[in-house]
Design an enzyme around this catalytic site. Sequence first.
Site, PDB file in Angstrom:
ATOM      1  N   LYS A  22       0.852  -1.210   0.000  1.00  0.00           N
ATOM      2  CA  LYS A  22       0.000   0.000   0.000  1.00  0.00           C
ATOM      3  C   LYS A  22       0.879   1.249   0.000  1.00  0.00           C
ATOM      4  CE  LYS A  22      -1.444   1.427   4.183  1.00  0.00           C
ATOM      5  NZ  LYS A  22      -1.112   2.810   4.587  1.00  0.00           N
ATOM      6  N   ASN A  23       1.961   1.205   0.800  1.00  0.00           N
ATOM      7  CA  ASN A  23       2.791   2.409   0.962  1.00  0.00           C
ATOM      8  C   ASN A  23       3.771   2.628  -0.173  1.00  0.00           C
ATOM      9  OD1 ASN A  23       1.348   2.929   3.219  1.00  0.00           O
ATOM     10  ND2 ASN A  23       2.941   2.348   4.677  1.00  0.00           N
ATOM     11  N   CYS A 120      -4.030  11.928  13.166  1.00  0.00           N
ATOM     12  CA  CYS A 120      -4.785  10.672  13.154  1.00  0.00           C
ATOM     13  C   CYS A 120      -4.561  10.034  14.528  1.00  0.00           C
ATOM     14  CB  CYS A 120      -4.304   9.776  12.025  1.00  0.00           C
ATOM     15  SG  CYS A 120      -2.670   9.116  12.313  1.00  0.00           S
ATOM     16  N   ARG A 125       1.112  14.024  13.080  1.00  0.00           N
ATOM     17  CA  ARG A 125       1.435  13.776  11.661  1.00  0.00           C
ATOM     18  C   ARG A 125       1.561  15.084  10.861  1.00  0.00           C
ATOM     19  NH1 ARG A 125      -0.239   8.568  10.458  1.00  0.00           N
ATOM     20  NH2 ARG A 125       1.335   8.579   8.839  1.00  0.00           N
ATOM     21  N   PRO A 126       2.375  16.050  11.319  1.00  0.00           N
ATOM     22  CA  PRO A 126       2.534  17.306  10.563  1.00  0.00           C
ATOM     23  C   PRO A 126       3.204  17.057   9.217  1.00  0.00           C
ATOM     24  CG  PRO A 126       4.212  17.139  12.253  1.00  0.00           C
ATOM     25  CD  PRO A 126       3.299  15.965  12.455  1.00  0.00           C
ATOM     26  N   ILE A 127       3.079  18.031   8.291  1.00  0.00           N
ATOM     27  CA  ILE A 127       3.823  17.930   7.020  1.00  0.00           C
ATOM     28  C   ILE A 127       4.683  19.176   6.833  1.00  0.00           C
ATOM     29  CG2 ILE A 127       2.161  16.381   5.889  1.00  0.00           C
ATOM     30  CD1 ILE A 127       1.186  18.818   4.300  1.00  0.00           C
ATOM     31  N   ASP A 128       5.152  19.737   7.939  1.00  0.00           N
ATOM     32  CA  ASP A 128       5.983  20.952   7.868  1.00  0.00           C
ATOM     33  C   ASP A 128       7.255  20.736   7.049  1.00  0.00           C
ATOM     34  OD1 ASP A 128       6.490  19.219  10.172  1.00  0.00           O
ATOM     35  OD2 ASP A 128       8.097  20.610  10.656  1.00  0.00           O
ATOM     36  N   LEU A 129       7.799  19.525   7.079  1.00  0.00           N
ATOM     37  CA  LEU A 129       9.048  19.270   6.338  1.00  0.00           C
ATOM     38  C   LEU A 129       8.793  19.201   4.829  1.00  0.00           C
ATOM     39  CD1 LEU A 129      10.696  16.697   8.777  1.00  0.00           C
ATOM     40  CD2 LEU A 129      10.962  19.189   8.706  1.00  0.00           C
ATOM     41  N   ASP A 309       5.576   0.246  12.015  1.00  0.00           N
ATOM     42  CA  ASP A 309       4.326  -0.371  11.519  1.00  0.00           C
ATOM     43  C   ASP A 309       4.194  -1.823  11.926  1.00  0.00           C
ATOM     44  OD1 ASP A 309       4.169   1.431   8.343  1.00  0.00           O
ATOM     45  OD2 ASP A 309       3.826   2.029  10.416  1.00  0.00           O
ATOM     46  N   ILE A 331       8.869   6.567  16.948  1.00  0.00           N
ATOM     47  CA  ILE A 331       8.500   7.330  15.748  1.00  0.00           C
ATOM     48  C   ILE A 331       7.249   8.171  15.971  1.00  0.00           C
ATOM     49  CG2 ILE A 331       7.934   7.188  13.287  1.00  0.00           C
ATOM     50  CD1 ILE A 331      10.782   6.198  13.905  1.00  0.00           C
ATOM     51  N   ARG A 401      -8.167  -0.729   5.363  1.00  0.00           N
ATOM     52  CA  ARG A 401      -7.392   0.328   4.690  1.00  0.00           C
ATOM     53  C   ARG A 401      -6.090  -0.229   4.125  1.00  0.00           C
ATOM     54  NH1 ARG A 401      -6.846   5.898   7.730  1.00  0.00           N
ATOM     55  NH2 ARG A 401      -5.566   6.100   5.860  1.00  0.00           N
TER      56      ARG A 401
HETATM   57  C1  EPZ Z   1       4.827   6.740   6.424  1.00  0.00           C
HETATM   58  O1  EPZ Z   1       4.074   7.759   7.049  1.00  0.00           O
HETATM   59  C2  EPZ Z   1       3.894   5.543   6.308  1.00  0.00           C
HETATM   60  N1  EPZ Z   1       2.739   5.896   5.488  1.00  0.00           N
HETATM   61  C3  EPZ Z   1       3.425   5.122   7.708  1.00  0.00           C
HETATM   62  O2  EPZ Z   1       2.646   3.951   7.555  1.00  0.00           O
HETATM   63  C4  EPZ Z   1       4.659   4.797   8.545  1.00  0.00           C
HETATM   64  O3  EPZ Z   1       4.235   4.480   9.849  1.00  0.00           O
HETATM   65  C5  EPZ Z   1       5.608   5.989   8.576  1.00  0.00           C
HETATM   66  O4  EPZ Z   1       5.951   6.388   7.233  1.00  0.00           O
HETATM   67  C6  EPZ Z   1       6.895   5.686   9.322  1.00  0.00           C
HETATM   68  O5  EPZ Z   1       7.523   4.581   8.733  1.00  0.00           O
HETATM   69  C7  EPZ Z   1       2.873   5.929   4.140  1.00  0.00           C
HETATM   70  O6  EPZ Z   1       3.940   5.670   3.604  1.00  0.00           O
HETATM   71  C8  EPZ Z   1       1.654   6.287   3.351  1.00  0.00           C
HETATM   72  P1  EPZ Z   1       6.903  10.034   8.496  1.00  0.00           P
HETATM   73  P2  EPZ Z   1       4.642   9.267   7.069  1.00  0.00           P
HETATM   74  O7  EPZ Z   1       6.769  11.300   7.736  1.00  0.00           O
HETATM   75  O8  EPZ Z   1       5.493   9.510   5.903  1.00  0.00           O
HETATM   76  C9  EPZ Z   1       7.372  13.372  11.792  1.00  0.00           C
HETATM   77  C10 EPZ Z   1       0.851   2.508   7.945  1.00  0.00           C
HETATM   78  O9  EPZ Z   1       0.541   1.947   8.991  1.00  0.00           O
HETATM   79  N2  EPZ Z   1       7.192  14.337  10.690  1.00  0.00           N
HETATM   80  O10 EPZ Z   1       8.022   9.109   8.140  1.00  0.00           O
HETATM   81  O11 EPZ Z   1       3.493  10.158   7.320  1.00  0.00           O
HETATM   82  C11 EPZ Z   1       6.123  12.543  12.055  1.00  0.00           C
HETATM   83  O12 EPZ Z   1       5.246  13.222  12.914  1.00  0.00           O
HETATM   84  C12 EPZ Z   1       1.270   3.968   7.982  1.00  0.00           C
HETATM   85  O13 EPZ Z   1       0.898   1.979   6.813  1.00  0.00           O
HETATM   86  C13 EPZ Z   1       7.297  15.694  10.959  1.00  0.00           C
HETATM   87  O14 EPZ Z   1       7.514  16.101  12.097  1.00  0.00           O
HETATM   88  O15 EPZ Z   1       5.547   9.230   8.370  1.00  0.00           O
HETATM   89  C14 EPZ Z   1       6.698  11.293  12.676  1.00  0.00           C
HETATM   90  O16 EPZ Z   1       6.921  11.520  14.052  1.00  0.00           O
HETATM   91  C15 EPZ Z   1       1.065   4.580   9.364  1.00  0.00           C
HETATM   92  N3  EPZ Z   1       7.130  16.581   9.940  1.00  0.00           N
HETATM   93  C16 EPZ Z   1       8.040  11.129  11.974  1.00  0.00           C
HETATM   94  O17 EPZ Z   1       8.342  12.403  11.396  1.00  0.00           O
HETATM   95  C17 EPZ Z   1       6.879  16.175   8.649  1.00  0.00           C
HETATM   96  O18 EPZ Z   1       6.756  17.035   7.752  1.00  0.00           O
HETATM   97  C18 EPZ Z   1       8.035  10.089  10.850  1.00  0.00           C
HETATM   98  O19 EPZ Z   1       6.906  10.373  10.045  1.00  0.00           O
HETATM   99  C19 EPZ Z   1       6.784  14.785   8.394  1.00  0.00           C
HETATM  100  C20 EPZ Z   1       6.958  13.886   9.420  1.00  0.00           C
END
Ligand code: EPZ
Length: 435
Positions: A22-23, A120, A125-129, A309, A331, A401
């Site tokens: 899925k990912n 969620c 789950r911010p997207i600031d980066l 995960d 994480i 999902r």
């Molecule tokens: C991906 O989510 C996966 N989803 C998640 O899988 C997975 O748990 C996660 O990576 C970690 O491996 C998809 O690929 C669709 P991150 P993602 O950005 O990219 C922080 C599942 O169960 N962060 O790697 O959203 C964030 O809050 C799902 O299949 C920022 O602070 O995760 C977290 O603490 C759940 N700012 C850490 O980084 C940002 O802009 C890692 O998050 C982005 C992230």
Amino acid sequence: MDKFVIRGGNPLVGTIRVSGAKNSALPCMAAAILTADEVTLENIPQVHDIETQRRLFASMGAAVEMHEGERQDRITIDCRALTDPVARYEIVKTMRASSLVLGPLVARFGRADVAVPGGCAIGGRPIDLHIKGLERMGAEITQEHGYLKARARRLKGAHLVFDKITVTGTEDLLMAAVLAEGETLMENCAREPEVADLAALLTAMGAKIEGAGTATIRVQGVSRLHGARYRINPDRIEAGTFLIAGAITGGDLIVANCKTEHLGAVISKLIEAGVRVEVLGPGTVRVRAAGRLRAADISTEEYPGFPTDMQAQYMALATQAEGVSLVTENIFENRFMHVQELVRMGANIKVDGSTATVRGPARLSAAAVMCSDLRASASLVLAALVAEGESVIDRVYHMDRGYESIEQKLSAVGAQIQRMGNVFAAREQADPVAV
Ligand code: EPZ
């Protein structure tokens, strides 16, 4: 709202097949935005998040067609007619990964309005980066009425260093960089296999990328990309979930159509916990429980460390291991929602901050429990497979999902699992006090 009814106690025996990741599918679908040609993706899992992403594309005017095959499903995406680069809140609120369209929309169309994804169950789950990287590449991004409005004449290559390792952040900005002017150097990137999967598709579309799958990725921007046909990886988290299903039920399970090189941390941890794991070939693993399970600690890390995960699923196994297992989640800030439900089934788990202490073995007894998020659902199903009696697991839409035909796959190897849809709900209506 569907429920699963699971009667525990059956060892899982036989061969279970892993579906596409899925990912990987979600970012690869987003990559189709970068070209006016058709993109065909194979090995697509029939899970709800893919349907959500299809609806998102349709809402933007793109054409997405699912072709259900005998052993593999494929999807054809044509963004020629994508006229409305807007990811609406009604869809984004149901799936945060919709934010993956931000980078490609700005790269291809110079603009994007994407609803700010809410948090969620597992965290903010911010997207600031993602935003910071796009701004470094010349995008102007404002936030109004819950939407990110991104504008850029043409993105410019830049030197990006991620403050934190982010999987979709790496993917989003990689997709922005492939059409940017000049070179982009990205450091402190995520090394998850899904990033390399996306980069392989982009390369097949004509992108110039080096280093995907490592912490440093270098991209030479090109002026346009062409269509491609690409088969995505098997889902390493589904594969890991099935390995634990075989172990926790004391079965003898062959997990087929996986990529064992993506399962290193999971397989070595299961062996440490006393599980017999045999790699039969590059895509096939045999799992058997050999006697008593031993306690073993986990601490979730970015790939290639133990995956977050897989944390909830491993915790279910740890409840059956002799001794004390420490489960540390590094994480996400709120990824222990499964703990209280496991405790209701008889598990002995205490949470202190980011560490859960699991004492085992605990005799689990069936109960009515509720899913809170995708991987917590998998944890409850695993526990129900070994609990004494008949468990009822509510809100299984969370599981739908990310796990394709999960009840069919588990039943085929001996699990007693049934999905109760309206019939069950009707019965509840008739007897509102029913639990
Ligand atoms: C991906 O989510 C996966 N989803 C998640 O899988 C997975 O748990 C996660 O990576 C970690 O491996 C998809 O690929 C669709 P991150 P993602 O950005 O990219 C922080 C599942 O169960 N962060 O790697 O959203 C964030 O809050 C799902 O299949 C920022 O602070 O995760 C977290 O603490 C759940 N700012 C850490 O980084 C940002 O802009 C890692 O998050 C982005 C992230």
